[in-house]
Design a protein around this motif. Structure first.
Motif, PDB file in Angstrom:
ATOM      1  N   LYS A 302       0.812  -1.159   0.094  1.00 31.53           N
ATOM      2  CA  LYS A 302       0.137  -0.088  -0.113  1.00 31.53           C
ATOM      3  C   LYS A 302       0.847   1.222   0.118  1.00 31.53           C
ATOM      4  CE  LYS A 302      -3.844   2.291   2.196  1.00 31.53           C
ATOM      5  NZ  LYS A 302      -4.795   2.264   3.523  1.00 31.53           N
ATOM      6  N   SER A 303       1.967   1.201   0.781  1.00 25.58           N
ATOM      7  CA  SER A 303       2.698   2.637   0.806  1.00 25.58           C
ATOM      8  C   SER A 303       3.603   2.643  -0.400  1.00 25.58           C
ATOM      9  CB  SER A 303       3.697   2.501   1.913  1.00 25.58           C
ATOM     10  OG  SER A 303       4.382   1.458   2.168  1.00 25.58           O
ATOM     11  N   ASN A 308      -0.075   0.247  -6.568  1.00 21.44           N
ATOM     12  CA  ASN A 308      -0.846   1.314  -5.727  1.00 21.44           C
ATOM     13  C   ASN A 308      -0.256   2.634  -6.409  1.00 21.44           C
ATOM     14  OD1 ASN A 308      -2.877   0.926  -3.896  1.00 21.44           O
ATOM     15  ND2 ASN A 308      -1.563  -0.621  -2.802  1.00 21.44           N
ATOM     16  N   THR A 309       0.867   2.710  -6.981  1.00 24.54           N
ATOM     17  CA  THR A 309       1.454   4.109  -7.209  1.00 24.54           C
ATOM     18  C   THR A 309       0.915   4.455  -8.632  1.00 24.54           C
ATOM     19  OG1 THR A 309       3.777   3.608  -6.308  1.00 24.54           O
ATOM     20  CG2 THR A 309       3.653   5.226  -7.958  1.00 24.54           C
ATOM     21  N   GLU A 312      -2.625   5.615  -7.837  1.00 21.27           N
ATOM     22  CA  GLU A 312      -2.633   6.910  -7.365  1.00 21.27           C
ATOM     23  C   GLU A 312      -2.579   7.881  -8.573  1.00 21.27           C
ATOM     24  OE1 GLU A 312      -0.851   8.890  -3.390  1.00 21.27           O
ATOM     25  OE2 GLU A 312       0.621   8.055  -4.662  1.00 21.27           O
ATOM     26  N   PHE A 316      -6.995   7.437  -8.349  1.00 18.96           N
ATOM     27  CA  PHE A 316      -7.777   6.677  -7.629  1.00 18.96           C
ATOM     28  C   PHE A 316      -6.957   6.480  -6.113  1.00 18.96           C
ATOM     29  CE2 PHE A 316      -8.339   4.790 -11.773  1.00 18.96           C
ATOM     30  CZ  PHE A 316      -9.962   4.477 -11.670  1.00 18.96           C
ATOM     31  N   GLU A 317      -7.702   6.164  -5.072  1.00 20.82           N
ATOM     32  CA  GLU A 317      -7.134   5.925  -3.982  1.00 20.82           C
ATOM     33  C   GLU A 317      -6.094   4.393  -3.610  1.00 20.82           C
ATOM     34  OE1 GLU A 317      -9.804   6.132  -0.736  1.00 20.82           O
ATOM     35  OE2 GLU A 317     -10.443   8.211  -1.154  1.00 20.82           O
ATOM     36  N   ARG A 318      -5.119   4.578  -2.995  1.00 17.73           N
ATOM     37  CA  ARG A 318      -4.256   3.448  -2.612  1.00 17.73           C
ATOM     38  C   ARG A 318      -5.107   2.255  -1.872  1.00 17.73           C
ATOM     39  NH1 ARG A 318       1.152   3.690  -2.768  1.00 17.73           N
ATOM     40  NH2 ARG A 318       2.051   5.671  -3.710  1.00 17.73           N
ATOM     41  N   TYR A 319      -5.050   0.992  -2.294  1.00 17.49           N
ATOM     42  CA  TYR A 319      -5.806  -0.001  -1.794  1.00 17.49           C
ATOM     43  C   TYR A 319      -5.105  -0.955  -1.285  1.00 17.49           C
ATOM     44  CZ  TYR A 319      -9.071  -3.790  -1.843  1.00 17.49           C
ATOM     45  OH  TYR A 319     -10.029  -4.884  -1.650  1.00 17.49           O
ATOM     46  N   TYR A 320      -5.467  -1.272   0.050  1.00 15.12           N
ATOM     47  CA  TYR A 320      -4.695  -2.181   0.954  1.00 15.12           C
ATOM     48  C   TYR A 320      -4.840  -3.776   0.489  1.00 15.12           C
ATOM     49  CZ  TYR A 320      -2.438  -3.921   5.118  1.00 15.12           C
ATOM     50  OH  TYR A 320      -1.615  -4.436   6.150  1.00 15.12           O
TER      51      TYR A 320
END
Length: 363
Positions: A302-303, A308-309, A312, A316-320
Motif C-alpha cells: 500500500k505504501s 498502488n503508485t 494513485e 484512484f485511492e491506494r488500496y490495501y
C-alpha cells in the motif's frame, strides 16, 4: 491465426516478466522505495558476492540442479522406455500413477520426503544427521522424474515397438525375451514409480498420531481419529470448509483452461520459437514461495507498491490488497496462475505433440 498467437504470446511474456523486471530494477536502486529510483548502485551485488554463506548456497544450488537434471533425465528416460513396452491397459494405469505426484503440492512432497529420510537415516541406519546434501539431491530427482517420463513418452510412441519381436526372431524364447528385453525396460519404471512416488506417502500416518518430530512416526503416540474429530467439531469448521471449497473451485475454473490455451498457442509457433518460449515460460515455476510472496509485496504494497503508485497516478485511492479479506482469493489464485501456467502446460504440450498435425489440416 498466427498473428493472434504472436499477440497472445507477447501478452503472456508481459504478464510473466513485468514483476521480475521491476524486482531487477529495484535491486540497482540506492533508495528503499521501489517507486522512487534515487540512483544507480551495484553495492547490493558487491555485498552479495562478499557473503561466503550465500556463495556456498549458490554453489550448492548449481551442483544440485546439474546433478538432479542429469540423474532424473537418465532414470526418467529408462523408466519411460519400460512403461512404453507395457500392454496398453497397464501402460495407462502406470502413467496415471506416475502423473499423480505432479498434482501434489510441492510442500506435501517435500515434507513427506523429509520424514522418510529422517526415519531411514536415524532409525534404520543410525545416522545422527539424516538430512544431508545427498537427501536434498534425491528429493530434487523425485520432483523431476514424473516430468521427464511425461516428456519422453510422446517420442517413444513414434518409435518402432518391435524390439521384443526382433529378439524372438533372433532366437530368444518368449521367456528369454521377457527377461532379457522386456523386464530390464519395465523394472526401472516400476521401481521409480514405487520408490519416488508412493513410499513418501507413509507420512500420512501423522494425521492419526500426536506427532513429535524428535520421536518420529514409529514412536509418536497413536491417537486415532482425535485430530479429525477436533477439526470437525471446531467452531470454525464450516468457515474453513467454505473457504477451501471457494478457493478450490475458483482455482479450478481459472487454472484449468489457461494452461490449455497456452499449450494451443505454443503449438502454433515455429519449432525454434516454441522451444525458446517454453523455456522462458517455465522459469517462474522455479521461484520459491518466499520469493513469490516478496515479489507480491513489492508489487502490491500500500505504501510503496508499483500497482498502488499507478492507481494513485490515475486518480484512484491506494488500496490495501493484503489487508482486505475479499482480495485474498484473487491474490492467491492469480499468483498461482502467474507462477505455474507455463509448467502446467507441459502435459498439454506433450499431448499435442502426439497428435498428427495433418488431422487439423484435413479438417
Amino acid at each position: 491465426m498466427k498473428k493472434t498467437n504472436r499477440i497472445l504470446t507477447i501478452l503472456m511474456f508481459i504478464f510473466l516478466y513485468i514483476p521480475m523486471i521491476v524486482l531487477v530494477v529495484a535491486s540497482f536502486n540506492t533508495g528503499k522505495d521501489i517507486t522512487n529510483f534515487e540512483g544507480f548502485t551495484l553495492n547490493r551485488y558487491v555485498e552479495l558476492f562478499q557473503d561466503e554463506h550465500l556463495l556456498n548456497l549458490l554453489r550448492n544450488s548449481i551442483v544440485v540442479s546439474v546433478l538432479s537434471t542429469f540423474v532424473a533425465t537418465t532414470f526418467g528416460t529408462v523408466a519411460a522406455i519400460g512403461i512404453h513396452n507395457l500392454k496398453p491397459k497397464l501402460r495407462k494405469v502406470v502413467m496415471s500413477l506416475t502423473n499423480i505426484p505432479m498434482t501434489n503440492p510441492d510442500i506435501v512432497t517435500g515434507v513427506s520426503l523429509s520424514l522418510l529420510f529422517v526415519f531411514v537415516g536415524s532409525k534404520m541406519l543410525g545416522q545422527r544427521d539424516a538430512l544431508t546434501f545427498w537427501t536434498l539431491l534425491m528429493a530434487h530427482i523425485t520432483f523431476n522424474l514424473p516430468y521427464v517420463i511425461l516428456n519422453v513418452m510422446p517420442k517413444l510412441r513414434q518409435m518402432d515397438s518391435s524390439l521384443t519381436d526382433a529378439a524372438m526372431d533372433l532366437g530368444c524364447t518368449p521367456r528369454e525375451a521377457f527377461f532379457k528385453v522386456t523386464l530390464p525396460e519395465i523394472l526401472p519404471g516400476v521401481l521409480a514409480t514405487l520408490l519416488f512416488s508412493y513410499v513418501p506417502m507413509y507420512g500420512l500416518l501423522m494425521a492419526f498420531q500426536n506427532f513429535i518430530p524428535t520421536k518420529g512416526i514409529l514412536k509418536s503416540k497413536w491417537v486415532g481419529f482425535k485430530h479429525f474429530i477436533n477439526f470437525v467439531t471446531g467452531f470454525n469448521f464450516w468457515t474453513l470448509v467454505k473457504n477451501t471449497l471457494t478457493l478450490s473451485v475458483y482455482s479450478l475454473l481459472v487454472t484449468f483452461p489457461i494452461p490449455i490455451i497456452l499449450a494451443l498457442v505454443l503449438n502454433e509457433l515455429s519449432p525454434k520459437l516454441k522451444k525458446f518460449t517454453q523455456t522462458v515460460l517455465y522459469a517462474p515455476h522455479f521461484l520459491s514461495t518466499v520469493v513469490l510472496v516478496g515479489m507480491m509485496l513489492v508489487m502490491f504494497s500500500k505504501s510503496s507498491g508499483v500497482i498502488n503508485t499507478i492507481l494513485e497516478a490515475l486518480g484512484f485511492e491506494r488500496y490495501y490488497f493484503f489487508g482486505e479479506p475479499e482480495a485474498f482469493s484473487r491474490l492467491y489464485v492469480w499468483s498461482s496462475v502467474w507462477q505455474n501456467m507455463g509448467w502446467n502446460a507441459i502435459i498439454y504440450i506433450a499431448a499435442l505433440s502426439g497428435i498428427d498435425s495433418t488431422l487439423h489440416e484435413a479438417a
